[in-house]
Each structure stands twice: as C-alpha cells, then as structure tokens.
Scaffold this motif. Sequence first.
Motif, PDB file in Angstrom:
ATOM      1  N   VAL A  26     -40.496  23.552  20.785  1.00 33.83           N
ATOM      2  CA  VAL A  26     -41.056  23.064  22.051  1.00 33.83           C
ATOM      3  C   VAL A  26     -40.963  24.184  23.080  1.00 33.83           C
ATOM      4  O   VAL A  26     -39.872  24.526  23.545  1.00 33.83           O
ATOM      5  N   GLY A  27     -42.106  24.768  23.436  1.00 35.23           N
ATOM      6  CA  GLY A  27     -42.139  25.837  24.445  1.00 35.23           C
ATOM      7  C   GLY A  27     -42.391  27.189  23.824  1.00 35.23           C
ATOM      8  O   GLY A  27     -41.760  27.563  22.833  1.00 35.23           O
ATOM      9  N   HIS A  28     -43.351  27.923  24.426  1.00 30.43           N
ATOM     10  CA  HIS A  28     -43.722  29.239  23.879  1.00 30.43           C
ATOM     11  C   HIS A  28     -43.451  30.346  24.898  1.00 30.43           C
ATOM     12  O   HIS A  28     -44.338  31.117  25.254  1.00 30.43           O
ATOM     13  N   GLY A  29     -42.205  30.372  25.404  1.00 35.43           N
ATOM     14  CA  GLY A  29     -41.733  31.516  26.173  1.00 35.43           C
ATOM     15  C   GLY A  29     -40.946  32.415  25.240  1.00 35.43           C
ATOM     16  O   GLY A  29     -41.106  32.346  24.018  1.00 35.43           O
ATOM     17  N   CYS A  30     -40.055  33.233  25.809  1.00 36.72           N
ATOM     18  CA  CYS A  30     -39.342  34.195  24.949  1.00 36.72           C
ATOM     19  C   CYS A  30     -38.435  33.501  23.944  1.00 36.72           C
ATOM     20  O   CYS A  30     -38.324  33.944  22.785  1.00 36.72           O
ATOM     21  N   ALA A  31     -37.798  32.384  24.340  1.00 38.79           N
ATOM     22  CA  ALA A  31     -36.875  31.713  23.418  1.00 38.79           C
ATOM     23  C   ALA A  31     -37.643  31.032  22.284  1.00 38.79           C
ATOM     24  O   ALA A  31     -37.279  31.167  21.106  1.00 38.79           O
ATOM     25  N   ARG A 203     -47.716  18.529  25.581  1.00 37.18           N
ATOM     26  CA  ARG A 203     -46.453  18.329  26.289  1.00 37.18           C
ATOM     27  C   ARG A 203     -45.543  17.399  25.491  1.00 37.18           C
ATOM     28  O   ARG A 203     -45.953  16.308  25.096  1.00 37.18           O
ATOM     29  N   THR A 204     -44.323  17.864  25.247  1.00 41.15           N
ATOM     30  CA  THR A 204     -43.371  17.033  24.517  1.00 41.15           C
ATOM     31  C   THR A 204     -42.626  16.152  25.516  1.00 41.15           C
ATOM     32  O   THR A 204     -42.144  16.649  26.540  1.00 41.15           O
ATOM     33  N   GLU A 205     -42.539  14.864  25.234  1.00 40.75           N
ATOM     34  CA  GLU A 205     -41.874  13.966  26.187  1.00 40.75           C
ATOM     35  C   GLU A 205     -40.635  13.289  25.644  1.00 40.75           C
ATOM     36  O   GLU A 205     -39.721  12.983  26.393  1.00 40.75           O
ATOM     37  N   ILE A 421     -34.785  31.206  43.394  1.00 42.30           N
ATOM     38  CA  ILE A 421     -33.755  30.681  42.474  1.00 42.30           C
ATOM     39  C   ILE A 421     -34.334  30.274  41.117  1.00 42.30           C
ATOM     40  O   ILE A 421     -35.516  29.951  41.003  1.00 42.30           O
ATOM     41  N   PHE A 422     -33.520  30.340  40.086  1.00 47.26           N
ATOM     42  CA  PHE A 422     -33.789  29.550  38.880  1.00 47.26           C
ATOM     43  C   PHE A 422     -32.459  29.057  38.313  1.00 47.26           C
ATOM     44  O   PHE A 422     -31.404  29.605  38.649  1.00 47.26           O
ATOM     45  N   THR A 423     -32.528  28.019  37.499  1.00 49.69           N
ATOM     46  CA  THR A 423     -31.297  27.377  37.038  1.00 49.69           C
ATOM     47  C   THR A 423     -30.737  28.072  35.797  1.00 49.69           C
ATOM     48  O   THR A 423     -31.487  28.618  34.987  1.00 49.69           O
ATOM     49  N   GLY A 450     -32.676  29.582  25.270  1.00 49.57           N
ATOM     50  CA  GLY A 450     -33.279  29.977  26.558  1.00 49.57           C
ATOM     51  C   GLY A 450     -32.710  29.162  27.692  1.00 49.57           C
ATOM     52  O   GLY A 450     -31.609  28.621  27.619  1.00 49.57           O
ATOM     53  N   ARG A 451     -33.481  29.030  28.776  1.00 50.18           N
ATOM     54  CA  ARG A 451     -32.963  28.371  29.970  1.00 50.18           C
ATOM     55  C   ARG A 451     -32.865  26.855  29.835  1.00 50.18           C
ATOM     56  O   ARG A 451     -32.394  26.182  30.726  1.00 50.18           O
ATOM     57  N   THR A 452     -33.287  26.316  28.696  1.00 49.51           N
ATOM     58  CA  THR A 452     -32.985  24.913  28.405  1.00 49.51           C
ATOM     59  C   THR A 452     -31.501  24.767  28.097  1.00 49.51           C
ATOM     60  O   THR A 452     -30.965  23.662  28.122  1.00 49.51           O
TER      61      THR A 452
END
Length: 484
Positions: A26-31, A203-205, A421-423, A450-452
């Motif tokens: 789920v998600g196609h960023g760097c992670a 989108r994954t929910e 900011i980012f979390t 990643g940031r998840t």
Amino acid sequence: MQITRTTPVPMSDVRGWSAETDVLIVGHGCAGASAAIEAARAGAEVLVVEAAGGWGGATAMSGGEIYLGGGTPVQIACGVHDTPEAMYDFLQMATGPGPDEEKLAAYCEGSLEHFDWLVGCGVPFGAGLWTEPSWEAPTGYGLMYTGGENAHPFADRVPAAPRGHIVHMEDKRPGERSAGWMLMKHLAATAERSGASVRYGVRTERLVVDGDRVVGAETVTFGERAFLRARRGVVLAAGGFGADQRMLAQHSPRLSRNRLVGTDHDDGGAIRMGQAAGAAVRHMDAGQVAFPADPALLFRSVLLDAHGRRFINEDTYPGRVGQAALFRQDRQVFLLYDEAINEEVERTAGRPVEPTWVSDDLAELEDLAGIASGVLSDTVEMYNAHAGKGEDPLFHKSARWLRPLAPPYGMLDLRNTPFGIFTLGGLHTSVRGEVLGVDGDPIPGLFAAGRTTAGIPSWGYCSGTSLGDGTFFGRRAGRNAAAV
Ligand SMILES: Cc1cc2nc3c(=O)[nH]c(=O)nc-3n(C[C@H](O)[C@H](O)[C@H](O)COP(=O)(O)OP(=O)(O)OC[C@H]3O[C@@H](n4cnc5c(N)ncnc54)[C@H](O)[C@@H]3O)c2cc1C
C-alpha cells in the motif's frame, strides 16, 4: 469531517476477491517501492496499490538526502573517515529520546550494503562535500552534514562525519525538480523491472483479516469498492499523518496549525488501519520541524525566546533548532542579526532577509518585541563579549559563526510564522518490518515501513533518516512478507 472506518473486514464478509497476489503493498513512495523490489526479487507476485495518480508521494518532493555512513564510497572520495560505530553513537544521541536500538544497530551495520543496493537500482549520487549551512546542497554536491554532527553537543562526544548523501539531479530546483524525484524514478523503474505490478488511483481503506491474520485489503477506486487478497502479506507504506488535523490534535497538538511538508495523502489512514488490527504505535508526538528561516541566516544570528534569551546553539541542524523552538518555546521566537550578517547571507546564499524591525537601539527592539527592559541588551552584551574571543560559554556555538553584533540591528519576529512539519511517529515494527501488536508479538501477515512507522528518527531528526529508513526497512518488510 468525514471519518473513514478502519475496522478490519472479516474474511467471511468478503464475497469475492477482485485480484489476488502474494504481497500487497500500500503506497508507492520510497518505502513501498523498496518493499516491492525486494519482495519481487524474492520470487513473490507483487501488487502495489497507490492512491495518487502516479508514484512518488512525499519522496518525489524531497531533497533526496539519504542518511548513510560507515565509510561509503562518497565519504571516502570526500576524505571523510567514518565507521558504523561512530554512526550508531551519533544517531543514538541525535534521534532520541527513546531510539529503537535494534533498528539503529541494523541500520548502521547495513548502511554500506544499502548504499550499494541503491546504486544497483540506478540511483546516482553526487560527489563533493558541501559545508555551507542550508537545507539542500546545490546540484553536483554529494555529501553534507544533515544532523548537527559537527556542532555542539554531538561534536564534543563523537567524531563528526557528514552522512547526508545527496541523489544527483541535474539543474535541481526545490519543489519543482527535486533530487527525491530522481530517487523515486529509479526505485519505481526497478520495482517494475523486478516484476511488481502497480495500480494507481487505488485507495486502501481497510485490512481484511482471517482470525488474527491479515489476508488482504479493501480498496476504493473512483467510488468503487474491491477486495484484494494477499496470500503472504500486506505491507503498509502509505506515509505519515501530518495532513490529518484530527490525529495531530490527538497525538501532537504542537505540530498542528503548521505547514505540512508532505502530501494530502499523509492522512494517517494506514496507521489507523494498523491500529484497528491491534498494532502498537510509538513516538506519535514526534515530528520533523523545519526552522522557518534560511540556515545561512540562522547560523550567524542570535536566536531568542519570547523573553529575549538564547536557548540553543544556532549552528546545529536547523531541524533540531525547529524542534526546540516549537516544542520548548511554542514558536515564540525572534532572530536578531546585523547588517554585516545580512550582507554575508546575501553573498553566500543569495537571499537577503527583510527584518520585521530595524533599529540602532536594543531598548527600542525590546519595546517592539514586548521583551522586558534590559534583557535583550544583557543577552547581546554577553554574546558579544565572548563572540569577540570566538567563544560561546552558554551554548558552544562554533567559532566559525561567532562575531559580535553591531548596530544597526535587524530583528525577525517569527511568532506567527508556521513551521514546516511532518510526523515521525507511527506503527511499531520489528527490524524485520513486521507490525507488532500491543502485546509485542508480530501481527501475522502485516508489515510496514517508512513514515507509516516509527523508525530511525524516533524523536530527534536528521535530514536523510526518513528516506534512509524508508528504503532500508522497506526492503526488509518486502523481503520478509515474501518469505511468509
Ligand atoms: C519538500 C520535502 C523535502 C524533504 N527532504 C527530505 C530529504 O532530503 N531526506 C529525507 O530523508 N526526507 C526528506 N523529506 C521527508 C521524506 O520525503 C518523507 O518522509 C519520505 O519520503 C516518506 O516516504 P514514505 O515512502 O513513507 O511515504 P511517501 O513517499 O509519501 O509515499 C507514501 C505513498 O502512499 C500513498 N498513500 C497514502 N495513503 C494511501 C492509501 N490509503 N492507499 C494507497 N496509497 C496511499 C501516497 O499517495 C504516497 O504516494 C522531505 C519531504 C518533503 C516534502
């Protein structure tokens, strides 16, 4: 505000799978891309689902600085001596309190191999050491200090080494043509070459569970719901929660009402999905906080709290200054400098900074800023007395940046300026990328990166640790999901 339900769907409620795969990412960023590459290379059938219309996420907007060390070819070419032990000792101090020591050890020991892996994916790195204070280095440079390694308090305790490795991007322009885009381009191409399939606008929910095992996900595409089955595992790699004001208010109120450095998809959905499946979270109050003034100005200036007193050495990593200014001073800060500093900033960084107030008289500036009479004058008197000798007995700013201030002074009022900011907080994961439940055991079939997740930057931050741990632990999550 509409709240998307995240309670997992029992498999018994699934009337049919619209697709099946071994590993669902789920998600196609760097992670996500790194997980996809390693899962596919391990022989698994891989499907990446991405909510946006293309790959990239925050990664593609980023500066492309990746925190690597221990003696990489870029460090050696720049004449920098580094060891995995020094890297560990530094990160343990700089990313705390509460760093995940097992992850840190794995990350530092694996850093050289990870550099080679990135190069093997086609990621080009620049060459040459950039030592001017700035968020990013100009095109061509390959290495910079990105965590205050060469400043107090770290330089006094661990041999300083620059570890921000910069992806090479021709003619880069922050926000438009970023080095992070170049990183992502190579990771996405490698994922596809390795055999991973990708679907955009999906989108994954919710997760789908069979007992306590995660076996798939429910997705939405243009309003249409579908169930995707993951025979071996689901990897959540969907970014942080900086776009969700509700989660910010709940976990880290000081981060809210600032400027998100990220994308609208950083809505924390994947973190909530993990929590709803029983996952533990860590460091949900932590955030990267970009100090909102040019580092070239910050390093040379005197940073003041609302009472006209200094509270940190201005020459450390600007994200560390940002955290101190936001979390300890509630953004109630001023920057004091003089004409010579402004001219030097213009000469080196090309950006003179318009002060909020200008005056020859510190008493007038006290008045304008609402600082008690005499405090600012005392601060400047003490700063100047020692700066003239290249000393800073209070906060140990390096002699390179110390010079007595002289009138006319400029003062920048930053009290109403939002910080970028980012979390950093997120799902608690093992070094293998498994999502851990509240009782500490892995949740079968669920991985994240990643940031998840809460990763290398557990509370303190250094630029490059986000792309660094996203790619490093993304690989592990993908590999271990494939091995189920
Ligand atoms: C301007 C800028 C500069 C930065 N510079 C640096 C730097 O130099 N070095 C560094 O280490 N960090 C930097 N960062 C931070 C870093 O880019 C991010 O923290 C990092 O890219 C996060 O990677 P990720 O894979 O976890 O998330 P992302 O790259 O954001 O990828 C997550 C993906 O998941 C998708 N997604 C979200 N929700 C769903 C869902 N429910 N279903 C399907 N898909 C979903 C998103 O659309 C996104 O594409 C910077 C960030 C910005 C914005």
